[in-house]
Design a protein around this motif. Structure first.
Motif, short mmCIF file in Angstrom:
data_model
loop_
_atom_site.label_atom_id
_atom_site.label_comp_id
_atom_site.label_asym_id
_atom_site.label_seq_id
_atom_site.Cartn_x
_atom_site.Cartn_y
_atom_site.Cartn_z
N SER A 270 -15.58 3.71 -6.24
CA SER A 270 -14.56 2.86 -6.95
C SER A 270 -13.41 3.58 -7.03
O SER A 270 -12.34 2.92 -6.77
CB SER A 270 -15.28 2.48 -8.39
OG SER A 270 -16.24 1.63 -8.23
N ALA B 296 -12.94 0.31 -16.62
CA ALA B 296 -13.06 0.94 -15.29
C ALA B 296 -12.89 2.55 -15.50
O ALA B 296 -12.35 3.09 -16.22
CB ALA B 296 -12.28 0.36 -14.41
N VAL B 297 -13.49 3.16 -14.37
CA VAL B 297 -13.59 4.34 -13.96
C VAL B 297 -12.23 4.66 -13.52
O VAL B 297 -11.54 3.84 -12.79
CB VAL B 297 -14.62 4.83 -13.30
CG1 VAL B 297 -14.47 4.36 -11.69
CG2 VAL B 297 -14.87 6.33 -13.30
N SER C 252 -24.72 1.82 -21.28
CA SER C 252 -24.75 1.31 -20.13
C SER C 252 -26.21 1.55 -19.66
O SER C 252 -26.75 2.49 -20.08
CB SER C 252 -23.85 2.05 -19.10
OG SER C 252 -24.06 1.73 -17.66
N LEU D 141 -19.27 5.64 -19.86
CA LEU D 141 -19.14 4.71 -18.60
C LEU D 141 -18.68 3.38 -18.82
O LEU D 141 -18.69 2.88 -19.97
CB LEU D 141 -20.75 4.61 -18.08
CG LEU D 141 -21.41 5.95 -17.80
CD1 LEU D 141 -22.90 5.75 -17.79
CD2 LEU D 141 -20.97 6.47 -16.61
N PRO D 142 -18.24 2.69 -17.75
CA PRO D 142 -17.76 1.27 -17.78
C PRO D 142 -18.60 0.31 -18.33
O PRO D 142 -19.98 0.52 -18.23
CB PRO D 142 -17.55 0.92 -16.35
CG PRO D 142 -17.22 2.41 -15.51
CD PRO D 142 -18.59 3.28 -16.43
N HIS E 206 -13.13 10.17 -15.68
CA HIS E 206 -12.93 9.63 -17.29
C HIS E 206 -13.00 8.13 -16.81
O HIS E 206 -12.68 7.91 -15.71
CB HIS E 206 -11.66 9.91 -18.04
CG HIS E 206 -10.66 10.15 -17.37
ND1 HIS E 206 -9.87 11.38 -17.03
CD2 HIS E 206 -9.79 9.17 -16.72
CE1 HIS E 206 -8.71 11.17 -16.37
NE2 HIS E 206 -8.67 9.85 -16.21
N CYS E 207 -13.02 7.27 -17.92
CA CYS E 207 -12.65 5.92 -17.91
C CYS E 207 -11.76 5.31 -18.57
O CYS E 207 -11.12 5.98 -19.73
CB CYS E 207 -14.05 5.09 -18.50
SG CYS E 207 -15.54 5.46 -17.48
N ARG F 43 -13.47 10.70 -21.56
CA ARG F 43 -14.84 11.40 -20.87
C ARG F 43 -16.23 10.87 -21.58
O ARG F 43 -15.86 10.58 -22.78
CB ARG F 43 -14.38 12.75 -20.97
CG ARG F 43 -13.44 13.26 -19.87
CD ARG F 43 -12.92 14.77 -19.96
NE ARG F 43 -14.23 15.62 -19.89
CZ ARG F 43 -14.85 15.85 -18.75
NH1 ARG F 43 -14.12 15.68 -17.62
NH2 ARG F 43 -15.74 16.82 -18.87
N VAL G 114 -15.15 0.46 -23.20
CA VAL G 114 -14.63 1.00 -21.91
C VAL G 114 -14.59 0.28 -20.82
O VAL G 114 -15.30 -0.32 -20.56
CB VAL G 114 -15.73 2.24 -21.88
CG1 VAL G 114 -15.45 3.08 -20.58
CG2 VAL G 114 -15.89 3.06 -23.19
N HIS H 9 -16.58 14.68 -10.82
CA HIS H 9 -15.80 13.73 -10.25
C HIS H 9 -15.41 13.85 -8.93
O HIS H 9 -14.75 12.92 -8.16
CB HIS H 9 -14.65 13.31 -11.08
CG HIS H 9 -13.53 13.99 -11.09
ND1 HIS H 9 -13.50 15.28 -11.88
CD2 HIS H 9 -12.30 14.32 -10.23
CE1 HIS H 9 -12.34 15.92 -11.70
NE2 HIS H 9 -11.64 15.12 -10.55
N LEU I 185 -19.54 5.38 -8.98
CA LEU I 185 -18.26 5.78 -9.56
C LEU I 185 -17.25 6.02 -8.79
O LEU I 185 -15.81 5.84 -8.65
CB LEU I 185 -18.41 6.27 -10.75
CG LEU I 185 -19.31 5.58 -12.04
CD1 LEU I 185 -19.64 6.78 -13.17
CD2 LEU I 185 -18.47 4.41 -12.60
#
Length: 404
Positions: free
Chosen positions: A108, A22-23, A73, A44-45, A28-29, A41, A20, A394, A105
């Motif tokens: 970012s 980046a977000v 993660s 995590l990164p 989602h990532c 979904r 996986v 999110h 997240l």
């Protein structure tokens, strides 16, 4: 695996081991496989997961859920809600991440959208509004299935997910409502107001709303004032959000005594009340709001502030009308819907040359597009604050200041 008429394989239902990335905006990532992008979904990164494809329309990307985590993660935690899983409720995106990681997240995402859509490198910190990420949601809209059971929608679906309670909802607000039976296909709005009173409204298409509990008029407290507002209308759902936002808006707007100010998409006039305090009795504040019910509530709540004038109508139409002729505002506040203000509204605001523009946004991409439009008109982003007004999801609330 099936094959479609476009001769591309349909990955729907396929399980793929992925690393996986980046977000991305939307909860989602990003991951990649066989030259395609997957929006994953429940991941995590940096994780390695087995993802099941949930939607594939044959383009360059598809959607998937992480159904097994092979390498977790350090930020991963057990979701507090049993419905926050693949195939479950679509409301929460980040219950599987520590609260600090959730804010990171979101920061970012805001940074990435500002860079990609507005060409800005901007350091973003997402501020928490409360210590707990649970029990904050004071307004919840439930869907009702064919059996009359209220629940929440699945991700990108009309399917109703039955629940016994929701951990992000105001404690005790939902269980009794969820035990009852409602009109199939209806929606049920549950609101706990600032006095702790519960209001439950049943909405059925083409029928008047039924107030099952409470009067339908909620009492809220923000900006040092009491507000009587529609329990099913718009109000900040996090109990700390309204006061926080009005404080930041007042600081950023800094309207001069005796000046003119605008509050666009102004709702019941929460931000207008702060602007009215700044401009004083010799100044004027014009609120533009499309909801007649919100305007009615605002006029009642701000009856002691004659310098506040409400105009009912769509912002994009009112700004070009005679009702705004001759006004040269010192400060403009705008709190547009999720899609943002858009180029026409931004142009119209900049045409009257306000000293300061304060923009409230709940969508980072829409904010970034508006930032670019303000820049095209000679207004620079001077300050930005971001708040975790929707923990576990999110969504994020940002307040931006523009100066010329």
């Amino acid at each position: 695996m099936t094959t479609r008429t476009d001769h591309k394989p349909d990955w729907t239902g396929r399980r793929i081991e992925l690393e996986v990335g980046a977000v991305a905006h939307g909860g989602h990532c990003v991951a990649r496989h066989d030259n395609r992008v997957l929006f994953v979904r429940h991941a995590l990164p940096g994780e390695v997961v087995v993802a099941e494809v949930t939607e594939d329309k044959g383009g360059s990307f598809c959607r998937a859920d992480a159904v097994e985590v092979l390498k977790p993660s350090e930020d991963r935690v057990e979701p507090p809600c049993p419905a926050a899983v693949p195939g479950g409720c679509g409301g929460c995106d980040f219950q599987h991440a520590r609260p600090e990681a959730q804010r990171s997240l979101k920061a970012s995402v805001v940074r990435e959208q500002l860079k990609r859509l507005a060409g800005l490198d901007w350091d973003v910190e997402v501020e928490e509004l409360a210590e707990s990420p649970l029990g904050w949601r004071t307004r919840v809209r439930l869907a009702v299935d064919r059996e009359g059971r209220a629940g929440l929608r699945g991700q990108r679906s009309h399917r109703v997910i039955p629940i016994d309670d929701c951990p992000i909802a105001s404690p005790g607000a939902l269980p009794e409502v969820l035990r009852q039976r409602w009109k199939p296909g209806a929606e049920v709005q549950v609101t706990r107001d600032g006095d702790g009173e519960l209001h439950v409204t049943e909405w059925v298409r083409n029928q008047r709303p039924r107030f099952a509990v409470g009067s339908g008029t909620a009492t809220e407290h923000a900006g040092g004032r009491d507000w009587q507002v529609d329990a099913s209308g718009f109000w900040q759902v996090h109990p700390a959000a309204a006061d926080t936002l009005v404080s930041v808006v007042a600081e950023f707007a800094d309207a001069a005594p005796g000046a003119t100010a605008w509050d666009l998409y102004g709702g019941v006039g929460l931000f207008a009340s702060a602007l009215a305090e700044q401009v004083g009795p010799s100044g004027s504040v014009t609120v533009v709001e499309s909801s007649a019910r919100a305007v009615e509530s605002g006029r009642r709540s701000l009856a002691d502030m004659p310098q506040v004038n409400f105009v009912t109508g769509l912002v994009e139409k009112v700004l070009g009308s005679s009702e705004m002729d001759g006004q040269w505002p010192d400060a403009v506040v705008l709190d547009p819907p999720r899609k943002g203000a858009g180029r026409a509204v931004v142009d119209a605001v900049c045409d009257v040359s306000p000293r300061r523009v304060v923009h409230i946004a709940c969508d980072p991409a829409a904010l970034a597009r508006d930032v670019a439009d303000f820049a095209a008109n000679g207004y620079r982003l001077a300050a930005l604050r971001a708040f975790d007004a929707f923990p576990m999801t999110h969504h994020i609330e940002c307040v931006a200041l523009f100066t010329d």
